[in-house]
Design a protein around this motif. Structure first.
Motif, PDB file in Angstrom:
ATOM      1  N   VAL A 192       0.822  -1.207   0.000  1.00 36.74           N
ATOM      2  CA  VAL A 192       0.000   0.000   0.000  1.00 36.74           C
ATOM      3  C   VAL A 192       0.859   1.261   0.000  1.00 36.74           C
ATOM      4  O   VAL A 192       0.376   2.346  -0.356  1.00 36.74           O
ATOM      5  N   LEU A 193       2.135   1.133   0.383  1.00 36.40           N
ATOM      6  CA  LEU A 193       3.028   2.290   0.335  1.00 36.40           C
ATOM      7  C   LEU A 193       3.319   2.726  -1.092  1.00 36.40           C
ATOM      8  O   LEU A 193       3.872   3.802  -1.313  1.00 36.40           O
ATOM      9  N   ASN A 194       2.960   1.878  -2.048  1.00 30.30           N
ATOM     10  CA  ASN A 194       3.183   2.199  -3.459  1.00 30.30           C
ATOM     11  C   ASN A 194       2.007   2.945  -4.077  1.00 30.30           C
ATOM     12  O   ASN A 194       1.894   3.022  -5.308  1.00 30.30           O
ATOM     13  N   TYR A 195       1.147   3.498  -3.243  1.00 32.03           N
ATOM     14  CA  TYR A 195       0.009   4.243  -3.787  1.00 32.03           C
ATOM     15  C   TYR A 195       0.507   5.348  -4.723  1.00 32.03           C
ATOM     16  O   TYR A 195       1.372   6.143  -4.356  1.00 32.03           O
ATOM     17  N   GLY A 196      -0.026   5.351  -5.935  1.00 32.21           N
ATOM     18  CA  GLY A 196       0.375   6.342  -6.931  1.00 32.21           C
ATOM     19  C   GLY A 196       1.631   5.996  -7.690  1.00 32.21           C
ATOM     20  O   GLY A 196       1.987   6.677  -8.666  1.00 32.21           O
ATOM     21  N   ARG A 201      -1.196  -4.778 -11.116  1.00 30.55           N
ATOM     22  CA  ARG A 201      -1.895  -4.575  -9.843  1.00 30.55           C
ATOM     23  C   ARG A 201      -1.787  -3.105  -9.444  1.00 30.55           C
ATOM     24  O   ARG A 201      -0.730  -2.494  -9.570  1.00 30.55           O
ATOM     25  N   PHE A 202      -2.881  -2.587  -8.928  1.00 25.18           N
ATOM     26  CA  PHE A 202      -2.924  -1.189  -8.507  1.00 25.18           C
ATOM     27  C   PHE A 202      -3.281  -1.103  -7.030  1.00 25.18           C
ATOM     28  O   PHE A 202      -4.089  -1.890  -6.517  1.00 25.18           O
ATOM     29  N   VAL A 203      -2.683  -0.140  -6.348  1.00 21.45           N
ATOM     30  CA  VAL A 203      -3.158   0.230  -5.022  1.00 21.45           C
ATOM     31  C   VAL A 203      -4.253   1.276  -5.224  1.00 21.45           C
ATOM     32  O   VAL A 203      -4.016   2.332  -5.824  1.00 21.45           O
ATOM     33  N   LEU A 204      -5.447   0.960  -4.771  1.00 13.49           N
ATOM     34  CA  LEU A 204      -6.585   1.863  -4.879  1.00 13.49           C
ATOM     35  C   LEU A 204      -7.106   2.187  -3.481  1.00 13.49           C
ATOM     36  O   LEU A 204      -6.810   1.477  -2.514  1.00 13.49           O
ATOM     37  N   VAL A 263      -5.256  -3.515  -2.469  1.00 13.57           N
ATOM     38  CA  VAL A 263      -4.508  -3.886  -3.666  1.00 13.57           C
ATOM     39  C   VAL A 263      -5.475  -4.556  -4.626  1.00 13.57           C
ATOM     40  O   VAL A 263      -6.083  -5.583  -4.295  1.00 13.57           O
ATOM     41  N   ALA A 264      -5.652  -3.962  -5.791  1.00 20.13           N
ATOM     42  CA  ALA A 264      -6.608  -4.463  -6.785  1.00 20.13           C
ATOM     43  C   ALA A 264      -5.861  -5.266  -7.841  1.00 20.13           C
ATOM     44  O   ALA A 264      -4.965  -4.746  -8.510  1.00 20.13           O
TER      45      ALA A 264
END
Length: 501
Positions: free
Chosen positions: A382-386, A469-472, A481-482
């Motif tokens: 989740v720290l990889n948001y964006g 995969r995306f952090v949303l 994590v989607a």
């Protein structure tokens, strides 16, 4: 952030405290006052009727209660540091600042009286000073000379770099400290850091590298390995990264791989590095195919972040770091958004007190996440948001276009729009991002490469597992994590944000 003021009676805790709290925009609390409020009895009467041991019990209970309510500036009683349990609480929950005043000045300020239960004569003050002053000085994170007016004391700062030796753990066996820094940073801070390390008896050697992402290459790693070997670096010596996130990533990887691992210290001088890159043990360098594709996990033995260094950053670089601050607020700690909203002027002015609060909040947030997932296989994602789009844009720009923070800000705006598009978040999340990012100078600029090129770059992301995969965010402070975001949604959102093709 809790700031605990400790010191002798007469050191100015009750007058400096309100000044400091006002600058930080947080509450001021007097520990003795909380004890009196809880018991309905004055401190003087508690000492007289129940004795000092009972008072210390009440003091410990009041401290525990205050420590649970963040943030505040707390004026502590002179004896609070005598109890080991109190020292644990103070260190674990805030920053301890010792207001240091010479004994002769204290004698002018403090008169023996019945209102001071432990000071009935001048000799009592002298005895307490001899007993407590060394403990304050050893225990506190910051020592501030407090003989001057309260407003001047509240503005005083201690230099982390100048006091480096006192902030580091035991470095037994180390004879040399190899400081990796680019020429500009070395010119600004190397001498100060070397002076701060001088009490340790280390021989400080500068290993020069190019500035920025250019340094993060396998060629630079090999050159540094050769320099360490030529300078006869041994397993007990230490590598120090002095500079921004790029230098930290590079020096950390060199430390992780030289002699199968030597000790490593982070001394971040940029906001991005202080709040993010220097925390967590990720190290690495780039390949033409992507960012940080060659690296290792190698935890630093210490991170020394001096917010005074932020004052010299170019405006664009400082604002780039604010993107990472915004990331923590949007994804993990909504209280940070209150700081960015309520103290925006102080943030943009780089007020040291405000920025120390900001940096401390970010570090605590990241450390908590890393502590639960050091190797980046679960919660740490989740720290990889964006960063999925952000890293892709950096690669497509060949690391010479947008700054890291500008790319991440674009990535967070993109992720918020995707979250709304797939129903993960309700409408309004993207607007909340704009309210946070735009005042920081991080609004999207509408410049994006072709959508198919962005998708190709995203497929090189470290989170890729059979798909992008995306952090949303489900909402502010609620990341997920989607694994299955339809590519047609990704392309549509990219086009809405200005992507060609």
């Amino acid at each position: 952030m809790i700031v605990y003021l400790v010191g002798m009676p007469g050191s100015g805790k009750s007058t400096v405290g309100p000044e400091l709290a006002g600058r930080l925009g947080i509450a001021f609390v007097e520990l003795d006052g909380e004890i009196e409020r809880a018991t309905g009895t004055s401190v003087r009467d508690i000492f007289a009727e129940q004795g000092e041991p009972r008072f210390r019990e009440l003091e410990a209970a009041a401290l525990t209660e205050i420590a649970a309510h963040d943030p505040s500036v707390v004026s502590c009683g002179g004896g609070v540091v005598l109890e080991p349990a109190n020292r644990v609480t103070l260190r674990a929950t805030g920053e301890v600042v010792f207001l240091s005043v010479p004994l002769e000045v204290l004698k002018e300020r403090v008169s023996p009286s019945a209102d001071r239960p432990l000071i009935h004569a001048e000799s009592d003050l002298e005895r307490l000073f001899r007993e407590r002053e060394p403990l304050y000085r050893e225990f506190a994170a910051h020592v501030v000379e407090a003989s001057g007016p309260p407003h001047e004391v509240a503005e005083a700062r201690t230099s982390v770099l100048e006091e480096a030796a006192t902030r580091l753990p035991e470095l037994g066996g180390a004879e040399k400290a190899f400081v990796v820094a680019d020429p500009m940073v070395a010119g600004a801070y190397l001498d100060t850091l070397a002076g701060g390390l001088d009490p340790l008896g280390l021989r400080v050697l500068h290993l020069g590298v190019p500035a920025g992402e250019e340094a993060k290459s396998l060629q630079t790693v090999a050159a540094l390995h050769h320099q360490l070997a030529t300078q006869e670096a041994h397993r007990d010596d230490v590598v120090i990264a002095l500079g921004g996130g790029s230098v930290g990533d590079l020096a950390g990887f060199v430390a992780a791989t030289y002699m199968r691992g030597v000790r490593f210290i982070q001394v971040p001088t940029t906001l991005t590095a202080q709040v993010d890159a220097a925390i967590g043990g990720k190290t690495g360098v780039n390949l033409p195919e992507g960012k940080n594709l060659v690296g290792a996990f190698h935890q630093p033995v210490a991170v020394l972040a001096d917010v005074a260094t932020l004052g010299s950053l170019p405006d664009r670089e400082f604002r780039s770091g604010l993107a990472e601050v915004a990331k923590y607020g949007l994804a993990l700690d909504p209280s940070l958004l209150e700081v960015l909203d309520g103290r925006l002027d102080g943030v943009l002015a780089r007020d040291p007190l405000v920025m120390e609060d900001v940096v401390a909040r970010c570090v605590r947030t990241k450390a908590a996440v890393v502590g639960s997932d050091e190797r980046d296989v679960g919660a740490r994602l989740v720290l990889n948001y964006g960063h999925t789009l952000g890293h892709a844009l950096e690669r497509l720009d060949e690391f010479s276009g947008r700054s890291h923070g500008e790319a991440v800000a674009m990535g967070m705006t993109f992720a918020a729009r995707v979250a709304e598009a797939v129903g993960t978040a309700r409408p309004g999340l993207a607007a909340r991002h704009a309210r946070t990012l735009n005042p920081l100078g991080l609004e999207p600029d509408g410049r994006l490469p072709a959508g198919d090129r962005i998708l190709d770059a995203m497929r090189m992301d470290k989170k890729y597992r059979g798909g992008i995969r995306f952090v949303l965010l489900e909402d502010v402070g609620r990341p997920i994590v989607a694994d299955e975001v339809p590519e047609d949604v990704v392309v549509t959102v990219l086009k809405e944000m200005g992507a060609a093709g």
